[in-house]
Design a protein around this motif. Structure first.
Motif, PDB file in Angstrom:
ATOM      1  N   ALA A   1     -23.684   7.966   2.675  1.00 17.43           N
ATOM      2  CA  ALA A   1     -23.683   9.235   3.422  1.00 17.43           C
ATOM      3  C   ALA A   1     -22.987   9.064   4.766  1.00 17.43           C
ATOM      4  O   ALA A   1     -22.320   9.973   5.257  1.00 17.43           O
ATOM      5  N   CYS A   2     -23.135   7.886   5.358  1.00 20.42           N
ATOM      6  CA  CYS A   2     -22.593   7.671   6.704  1.00 20.42           C
ATOM      7  C   CYS A   2     -21.144   7.196   6.676  1.00 20.42           C
ATOM      8  O   CYS A   2     -20.475   7.177   7.698  1.00 20.42           O
ATOM      9  N   ARG A   3     -20.655   6.814   5.512  1.00 15.20           N
ATOM     10  CA  ARG A   3     -19.336   6.212   5.402  1.00 15.20           C
ATOM     11  C   ARG A   3     -18.196   7.070   5.977  1.00 15.20           C
ATOM     12  O   ARG A   3     -17.261   6.539   6.604  1.00 15.20           O
ATOM     13  N   PRO A   4     -18.226   8.398   5.793  1.00 17.46           N
ATOM     14  CA  PRO A   4     -17.132   9.191   6.366  1.00 17.46           C
ATOM     15  C   PRO A   4     -16.999   9.020   7.887  1.00 17.46           C
ATOM     16  O   PRO A   4     -15.888   9.081   8.415  1.00 17.46           O
ATOM     17  N   TRP A   5     -18.116   8.798   8.551  1.00 14.51           N
ATOM     18  CA  TRP A   5     -18.041   8.584  10.008  1.00 14.51           C
ATOM     19  C   TRP A   5     -17.367   7.255  10.313  1.00 14.51           C
ATOM     20  O   TRP A   5     -16.549   7.152  11.238  1.00 14.51           O
ATOM     21  N   LEU A   6     -17.704   6.246   9.542  1.00 12.76           N
ATOM     22  CA  LEU A   6     -17.079   4.934   9.741  1.00 12.76           C
ATOM     23  C   LEU A   6     -15.579   5.016   9.451  1.00 12.76           C
ATOM     24  O   LEU A   6     -14.762   4.456  10.187  1.00 12.76           O
ATOM     25  N   ASP A   7     -15.235   5.756   8.387  1.00 13.49           N
ATOM     26  CA  ASP A   7     -13.813   5.914   8.068  1.00 13.49           C
ATOM     27  C   ASP A   7     -13.077   6.651   9.182  1.00 13.49           C
ATOM     28  O   ASP A   7     -11.932   6.316   9.509  1.00 13.49           O
ATOM     29  N   LEU A   8     -13.737   7.635   9.769  1.00 10.28           N
ATOM     30  CA  LEU A   8     -13.116   8.357  10.887  1.00 10.28           C
ATOM     31  C   LEU A   8     -12.903   7.412  12.080  1.00 10.28           C
ATOM     32  O   LEU A   8     -11.855   7.442  12.741  1.00 10.28           O
ATOM     33  N   GLN A   9     -13.892   6.572  12.335  1.00  6.15           N
ATOM     34  CA  GLN A   9     -13.748   5.606  13.432  1.00  6.15           C
ATOM     35  C   GLN A   9     -12.588   4.652  13.155  1.00  6.15           C
ATOM     36  O   GLN A   9     -11.787   4.353  14.052  1.00  6.15           O
ATOM     37  N   LEU A  10     -12.499   4.169  11.914  1.00  7.84           N
ATOM     38  CA  LEU A  10     -11.401   3.256  11.566  1.00  7.84           C
ATOM     39  C   LEU A  10     -10.046   3.932  11.755  1.00  7.84           C
ATOM     40  O   LEU A  10      -9.112   3.334  12.271  1.00  7.84           O
ATOM     41  N   ASP A  11      -9.967   5.189  11.348  1.00  3.09           N
ATOM     42  CA  ASP A  11      -8.730   5.970  11.524  1.00  3.09           C
ATOM     43  C   ASP A  11      -8.360   6.110  12.992  1.00  3.09           C
ATOM     44  O   ASP A  11      -7.208   5.957  13.379  1.00  3.09           O
ATOM     45  N   GLN A  12      -9.339   6.453  13.798  1.00  3.59           N
ATOM     46  CA  GLN A  12      -9.063   6.756  15.205  1.00  3.59           C
ATOM     47  C   GLN A  12      -8.757   5.489  16.004  1.00  3.59           C
ATOM     48  O   GLN A  12      -7.881   5.476  16.859  1.00  3.59           O
ATOM     49  N   VAL A  13      -9.512   4.433  15.755  1.00  2.00           N
ATOM     50  CA  VAL A  13      -9.322   3.197  16.532  1.00  2.00           C
ATOM     51  C   VAL A  13      -8.097   2.440  16.015  1.00  2.00           C
ATOM     52  O   VAL A  13      -7.338   1.866  16.781  1.00  2.00           O
ATOM     53  N   ASN A  14      -7.912   2.473  14.694  1.00  2.00           N
ATOM     54  CA  ASN A  14      -6.778   1.797  14.072  1.00  2.00           C
ATOM     55  C   ASN A  14      -6.655   0.335  14.513  1.00  2.00           C
ATOM     56  O   ASN A  14      -5.612  -0.095  15.016  1.00  2.00           O
ATOM     57  N   PRO A  15      -7.720  -0.451  14.311  1.00  2.00           N
ATOM     58  CA  PRO A  15      -7.712  -1.824  14.817  1.00  2.00           C
ATOM     59  C   PRO A  15      -6.830  -2.753  13.980  1.00  2.00           C
ATOM     60  O   PRO A  15      -6.612  -2.505  12.793  1.00  2.00           O
ATOM     61  N   ASP A  16      -6.330  -3.817  14.625  1.00  2.00           N
ATOM     62  CA  ASP A  16      -5.607  -4.857  13.882  1.00  2.00           C
ATOM     63  C   ASP A  16      -6.588  -5.727  13.104  1.00  2.00           C
ATOM     64  O   ASP A  16      -6.283  -6.189  12.013  1.00  2.00           O
ATOM     65  N   VAL A  17      -7.730  -5.981  13.731  1.00  2.00           N
ATOM     66  CA  VAL A  17      -8.710  -6.889  13.133  1.00  2.00           C
ATOM     67  C   VAL A  17     -10.074  -6.201  13.092  1.00  2.00           C
ATOM     68  O   VAL A  17     -10.481  -5.551  14.062  1.00  2.00           O
TER      69      VAL A  17
END
Ligand code: URA
Ligand code: SF4
Length: 189
Positions: free
Chosen positions: A101-117
């Motif tokens: 249920a919480c995964r979409p928020w994590l995916d949004l964070q990954l999209d926005q931060v766009n980290p190398d690592v």
């Protein structure tokens, strides 16, 4: 997708899973929104639930100490968050349904931060991102790749609190080495 998660601000009023009924605050992230390193833990604990900030209790203090020891500034070099944003009652592990249920928020964070690592702290984060269920003793320190990003699994800081030995080869020493490895990878990229 049950969340309307176009902006992280709306995460603060999310009711997509039952953890919303027992939480005090939704815990989204701390640190640098454009960091090259994103660290993902498991779930907020009591202190995180009370303050709205991730990793601010004893585990968080242990984490910050280690990060500083290897030369990271936790506030400016990392974006720190969790696999689920609301505290599970009694600090139990999040259920699979809650992680989903919480995964979409994590995916949004990954999209926005766009980290190398991506640094995955503990088995829950490793399972959530990589789908790997092996013991952390075998996974930690081994680079993985996920969606083109370098991923480093490390022991969860609460495990380090339970294993405080400073001996060479002990979990603390290994985690320090894993974080050095992350620092070196950033220099190479
Ligand atoms: N443990 C976690 O995994 N995350 C926190 O924010 C605090 C403790
Ligand atoms: Fe929403 Fe995640 Fe909190 Fe569940 S844990 S209510 S999905 S923010």
């Amino acid at each position: 997708m049950t969340n309307s998660c176009s902006s992280l601000e709306s995460c603060r009023s999310c009711t997509a899973c039952p953890l919303s009924e027992t939480r005090d605050q939704v815990v989204i992230a701390r640190g640098q929104p454009k960091a090259r390193v994103m660290l993902i833990g498991e779930a907020p604990g009591a202190r995180e639930d009370a303050t709205g900030q991730p990793f601010v209790g004893r585990s968080g203090q242990a984490l910050d100490r280690l990060l500083k020891e290897v030369g990271f500034d936790p506030e400016s070099d990392l974006y720190i968050c969790n696999a689920v944003k609301c505290r599970p009652p009694g600090n139990r592990r999040p259920k699979r349904s809650e992680l989903l249920a919480c995964r979409p928020w994590l995916d949004l964070q990954l999209d926005q931060v766009n980290p190398d690592v991506i640094v995955l702290a503990g088995a829950t984060a490793v399972d959530a991102i990589l789908g790997l269920k092996q013991a952390m003793t075998g996974l930690r320190g081994q680079w993985q790749t996920w969606q083109g990003r370098d991923v480093m699994p490390i022991f969860h800081p609460s495990y380090l609190l339970r294993n405080p030995s400073q001996a060479e080869g002990a979990p603390l020493d290994l985690t320090r080495r894993d974080l050095y490895t992350v620092g070196r990878r950033l220099c190479e990229r």
